[in-house]
Design an enzyme around this catalytic site. Structure first.
Site, PDB file in Angstrom:
ATOM      1  N   ASP A  56      16.565  18.874  37.880  1.00  0.00           N
ATOM      2  CA  ASP A  56      17.633  18.365  38.732  1.00  0.00           C
ATOM      3  C   ASP A  56      17.180  17.171  39.741  1.00  0.00           C
ATOM      4  O   ASP A  56      16.068  17.548  40.154  1.00  0.00           O
ATOM      5  CB  ASP A  56      18.304  19.465  39.333  1.00  0.00           C
ATOM      6  CG  ASP A  56      19.578  19.128  40.276  1.00  0.00           C
ATOM      7  OD1 ASP A  56      20.546  18.682  39.826  1.00  0.00           O
ATOM      8  OD2 ASP A  56      19.538  18.837  41.454  1.00  0.00           O
ATOM      9  N   TYR A  61      18.346  11.758  47.004  1.00  0.00           N
ATOM     10  CA  TYR A  61      17.345  12.283  47.429  1.00  0.00           C
ATOM     11  C   TYR A  61      16.112  11.076  47.759  1.00  0.00           C
ATOM     12  O   TYR A  61      15.791  10.364  46.403  1.00  0.00           O
ATOM     13  CB  TYR A  61      16.632  13.091  46.420  1.00  0.00           C
ATOM     14  CG  TYR A  61      17.420  14.405  46.179  1.00  0.00           C
ATOM     15  CD1 TYR A  61      18.581  14.776  46.949  1.00  0.00           C
ATOM     16  CD2 TYR A  61      17.368  15.135  45.024  1.00  0.00           C
ATOM     17  CE1 TYR A  61      19.440  15.825  46.652  1.00  0.00           C
ATOM     18  CE2 TYR A  61      18.247  16.316  44.644  1.00  0.00           C
ATOM     19  CZ  TYR A  61      19.013  16.688  45.464  1.00  0.00           C
ATOM     20  OH  TYR A  61      19.762  17.769  45.334  1.00  0.00           O
ATOM     21  N   ALA A 215      18.055  29.537  50.597  1.00  0.00           N
ATOM     22  CA  ALA A 215      18.709  29.176  52.077  1.00  0.00           C
ATOM     23  C   ALA A 215      17.641  28.158  52.812  1.00  0.00           C
ATOM     24  O   ALA A 215      17.371  28.513  53.837  1.00  0.00           O
ATOM     25  CB  ALA A 215      19.011  30.309  52.763  1.00  0.00           C
ATOM     26  N   ARG A 234      11.145  23.908  57.265  1.00  0.00           N
ATOM     27  CA  ARG A 234      11.888  22.737  57.520  1.00  0.00           C
ATOM     28  C   ARG A 234      12.726  22.594  58.673  1.00  0.00           C
ATOM     29  O   ARG A 234      13.172  21.463  59.030  1.00  0.00           O
ATOM     30  CB  ARG A 234      13.157  22.923  56.164  1.00  0.00           C
ATOM     31  CG  ARG A 234      12.296  22.733  54.857  1.00  0.00           C
ATOM     32  CD  ARG A 234      13.510  22.595  53.542  1.00  0.00           C
ATOM     33  NE  ARG A 234      12.875  22.754  52.524  1.00  0.00           N
ATOM     34  CZ  ARG A 234      13.565  22.910  51.290  1.00  0.00           C
ATOM     35  NH1 ARG A 234      14.875  22.667  51.302  1.00  0.00           N
ATOM     36  NH2 ARG A 234      13.047  22.843  50.073  1.00  0.00           N
ATOM     37  N   GLY A 288      13.176  24.689  44.157  1.00  0.00           N
ATOM     38  CA  GLY A 288      12.660  23.532  45.013  1.00  0.00           C
ATOM     39  C   GLY A 288      11.359  23.916  45.549  1.00  0.00           C
ATOM     40  O   GLY A 288      11.402  25.108  46.279  1.00  0.00           O
ATOM     41  N   GLN A 294       4.273  28.437  45.554  1.00  0.00           N
ATOM     42  CA  GLN A 294       5.904  28.822  45.931  1.00  0.00           C
ATOM     43  C   GLN A 294       6.561  28.634  44.522  1.00  0.00           C
ATOM     44  O   GLN A 294       7.245  29.684  44.293  1.00  0.00           O
ATOM     45  CB  GLN A 294       6.413  27.946  46.898  1.00  0.00           C
ATOM     46  CG  GLN A 294       5.781  27.686  48.343  1.00  0.00           C
ATOM     47  CD  GLN A 294       6.408  26.611  49.063  1.00  0.00           C
ATOM     48  OE1 GLN A 294       6.876  25.524  48.636  1.00  0.00           O
ATOM     49  NE2 GLN A 294       6.449  26.818  50.455  1.00  0.00           N
TER      50      GLN A 294
END
Length: 359
Positions: A56, A61, A215, A234, A288, A294
């Site tokens: 995706d 972006y 989230a 973030r 992501g 991760q």
């Protein structure tokens, strides 16, 4: 990896997808990550090894840089791998270089295909509602793209349920391309989608892809009551999504999340993903990642199975307060509810019963 049918289409997609929001790191997206081509290629290799078949991206972006990186990383790979992109947000300074007009949709699709090095998109999303463009114009533009062979399926993202129903109604009436999927925000941090978007998807046969199921890192177990925010988060870097309306409720949810993770000896992130993957109406989650570690941990959620008790505990900790008319339906309508209604009212009734037992 499990493969699920995407809405009423004949397309089957992996229950976990991979998103490129962390690619590039330009402008405001610097807070999400700065994955380069070499890292992107390695991450795609890992995804393919784990059975992921959908990737995706969006023209928004990093100002299109994410599309360019994904395109280079996907070059020469199997045509069985599916690519999605999106249109809506500004791609330039002109008044017509944003929105969902026919003008912008057609131009933006051509630009996305050029950056990706593809001759078509497997799924093209309208990235956000545009209240100034008629739904008929949006659908006619998407129909043109399908007729030209530039897209194969269409979807919507960040639309309210009544916006989606306007599109579906117009598509049926005018015999135009209809969305087969919606991409939405849904997680243990915010279950707002259970009010309208998920019941609507179950009722109308729409696929559901979830963006940011962790989230934006809030459900990784790093954010705990009384502990400092991680320096590499973030939020520290200035990323404002998602909008947290009840920080104490988030902390309560994370405590239960960490407890369940300890019971399985896995990460809190893996539990959060497993919970979301198996909720009614969900087709896939869009992952992501900024690091391979991760990504590998997140992909492992595909094999994690939570017990009914663990799901109930997570449901109870994260349960949304019912707004009208749902609190009234929850008290009075249980003998006449549909499977779509129960997306909200099933967990809500269990939560209500649990509260009554505690009195």
């Amino acid at each position: 990896m499990q493969y699920r049918q995407l809405g009423r289409s004949g397309l089957k997609i992996s229950a976990l997808n991979f998103g490129s929001v962390t690619f590039g790191g330009s402008g405001s997206f610097a807070a999400t990550g700065d994955v380069d081509i070499a890292q992107a290629s390695r991450m795609i290799d890992i995804c393919v090894e784990h059975g992921v078949n959908m990737f995706d991206t969006a023209d928004a972006y990093s100002g299109g840089e994410a599309e360019e990186i994904l395109g280079k990383a996907m070059k020469g790979r199997s045509r069985e791998l599916l690519v999605t992109s999106k249109v809506r947000f500004p791609t330039g300074k002109g008044p017509n270089e944003q929105g969902l007009s026919r003008h912008h949709i057609l131009n933006a699709c051509d630009d996305s295909l050029r950056r990706l090095g593809q001759d078509h998109l497997d799924l093209y999303y309208l990235h956000e509602w545009d209240g100034q463009s008629p739904v008929e114009e949006m659908l006619e533009a998407l129909q043109t793209l399908r007729d030209q062979g530039k897209i194969r399926y269409a979807g919507i993202s960040n639309f309210s349920a009544w916006h989606v129903m306007k599109l579906l109604s117009a598509a049926e009436r005018d015999r135009l391309i209809a969305p087969v999927s919606q991409q939405i925000y849904y997680s243990l941090e915010a279950r707002d989608a259970e009010f309208e978007l998920l019941p609507m998807a179950v009722d109308q046969g729409l696929g559901v892809q979830v963006w940011s199921p962790l989230a934006c890192g809030l459900l990784t177990g790093k954010y705990r009551r009384g502990k400092a925010t991680p320096e590499d988060s973030r939020r520290i870097a200035g990323w404002s999504e998602p909008e947290v309306r009840n920080i104490e409720k988030l902390y309560d949810t994370v405590e239960v999340l960490v407890q369940v993770a300890e019971e399985h000896d896995v990460s809190a992130a893996r539990v959060a993903l497993a919970w979301t993957m198996h909720k009614p109406g969900i087709t896939s989650l869009v992952l992501g990642a900024r690091k391979e570690s991760q990504l590998l941990d997140n992909l492992s959620a595909a094999t994690l199975r939570l017990t009914k008790d663990q799901v109930a505990r997570l449901d109870e900790a994260s349960a949304p307060d019912l707004i009208y008319p749902y609190w009234h339906q929850n008290r009075s309508a249980f003998e006449r509810l549909s499977p779509a209604d129960l997306v909200l009212h099933g967990p809500a009734k269990r939560h209500r019963d649990a509260l009554e037992q505690k009195k």
